[in-house]
Design a protein around this motif. Sequence first.
Motif, PDB file in Angstrom:
ATOM      1  N   GLY A 183       0.844  -1.183  -0.122  1.00 35.97           N
ATOM      2  CA  GLY A 183      -0.045  -0.057  -0.170  1.00 35.97           C
ATOM      3  C   GLY A 183       0.926   1.332  -0.083  1.00 35.97           C
ATOM      4  O   GLY A 183       2.034   1.284  -0.384  1.00 35.97           O
ATOM      5  N   LEU A 184       0.197   2.274   0.379  1.00 37.93           N
ATOM      6  CA  LEU A 184       0.946   3.762   0.313  1.00 37.93           C
ATOM      7  C   LEU A 184       0.543   4.279   1.813  1.00 37.93           C
ATOM      8  O   LEU A 184      -0.508   4.448   1.855  1.00 37.93           O
ATOM      9  CB  LEU A 184       0.706   4.518  -0.810  1.00 37.93           C
ATOM     10  N   ILE A 185       1.539   4.721   2.418  1.00 33.18           N
ATOM     11  CA  ILE A 185       1.122   5.466   3.510  1.00 33.18           C
ATOM     12  C   ILE A 185       0.826   6.858   3.062  1.00 33.18           C
ATOM     13  O   ILE A 185       1.509   7.506   2.519  1.00 33.18           O
ATOM     14  CB  ILE A 185       2.390   5.657   4.646  1.00 33.18           C
ATOM     15  N   THR A 186      -0.438   7.166   3.658  1.00 32.85           N
ATOM     16  CA  THR A 186      -0.847   8.497   2.968  1.00 32.85           C
ATOM     17  C   THR A 186      -0.995   9.807   4.104  1.00 32.85           C
ATOM     18  O   THR A 186      -1.673  10.841   3.851  1.00 32.85           O
ATOM     19  CB  THR A 186      -2.561   8.140   2.681  1.00 32.85           C
ATOM     20  N   SER A 187      -0.645   9.568   5.132  1.00 36.63           N
ATOM     21  CA  SER A 187      -0.870  10.741   6.176  1.00 36.63           C
ATOM     22  C   SER A 187       0.436  11.102   6.814  1.00 36.63           C
ATOM     23  O   SER A 187       1.517  10.253   6.932  1.00 36.63           O
ATOM     24  CB  SER A 187      -1.593  10.240   7.543  1.00 36.63           C
ATOM     25  N   ALA A 188       1.022  12.341   6.848  1.00 38.46           N
ATOM     26  CA  ALA A 188       1.935  12.926   7.463  1.00 38.46           C
ATOM     27  C   ALA A 188       1.877  13.108   9.059  1.00 38.46           C
ATOM     28  O   ALA A 188       2.720  13.846   9.797  1.00 38.46           O
ATOM     29  CB  ALA A 188       2.330  14.025   6.706  1.00 38.46           C
ATOM     30  N   GLU A 189       0.582  12.930   9.521  1.00 44.13           N
ATOM     31  CA  GLU A 189       0.408  13.335  10.779  1.00 44.13           C
ATOM     32  C   GLU A 189       0.548  14.874  11.343  1.00 44.13           C
ATOM     33  O   GLU A 189       0.899  15.110  12.403  1.00 44.13           O
ATOM     34  CB  GLU A 189       0.952  12.323  11.782  1.00 44.13           C
ATOM     35  N   ASP A 190       0.156  15.475  10.362  1.00 40.83           N
ATOM     36  CA  ASP A 190       0.286  17.015  10.452  1.00 40.83           C
ATOM     37  C   ASP A 190       1.888  17.359  10.915  1.00 40.83           C
ATOM     38  O   ASP A 190       2.148  18.269  11.508  1.00 40.83           O
ATOM     39  CB  ASP A 190      -0.405  17.709  11.459  1.00 40.83           C
ATOM     40  N   GLY A 191       2.735  16.422  10.388  1.00 42.34           N
ATOM     41  CA  GLY A 191       4.366  16.621  10.526  1.00 42.34           C
ATOM     42  C   GLY A 191       4.555  16.282  11.858  1.00 42.34           C
ATOM     43  O   GLY A 191       5.754  16.319  12.483  1.00 42.34           O
TER      44      GLY A 191
END
Length: 211
Positions: A183-191
Amino acid sequence: LVDIDDSADVPDGALVEAWMHVEIDAIPAAAYDELAARLTGVFDDVHHAVDDAPRMYALIRSLATDLAEEPGEFDRETSAEAGELLRWLADGNYMLLGHAAYSANELASPTARTQSSETQGVLRGAARISPLELLPAFRSGAPLVIFKSPLISTVRRSVRYDCVTVVTRSRDNGAQMVHVFLGLITSAEDGTVGRVPVVRRRIAEILLRSG
């Protein structure tokens, strides 16, 4: 015909369609069949990923519960944190596109399968993941490992898949299984990576050692 953004609400009664414009003037006629086959392969991958997504997400959540409840040879704290990371991935932070499962014997064998009826998502198509890619993760002794796979995504963006491997042990006979998710990790967790399970634990350990 209504042109809307990907995240916009669809007007009542509208039919959502995706269009692709392909210019083939510079492509030799002899290559038309190959081009058509490759485009059809992308469409097939998309359909497989969408059709199998509910089952794959249900499986990844089930494995998260199993890791927390039955850590097996792994210590309970490590397994619980790995389970939390799996839930974090499944909660909108990972576009899950494929899955396969291998036994420890299959990974150890040079003739281990690369495709079966149990594969899901893009792994139902032409994509293959080699058992040799999975051996380092399996031998690491960790219940969960994430790494970049050499395989290139055809579903969203032309980038290497984020490969997630989860090691489990059967409650019936104790045999180990390795589940592989593409898959592809899609979140940067707001940095702020300090909120991501497993990562937050590593940060805490570093801070503790540094004083």
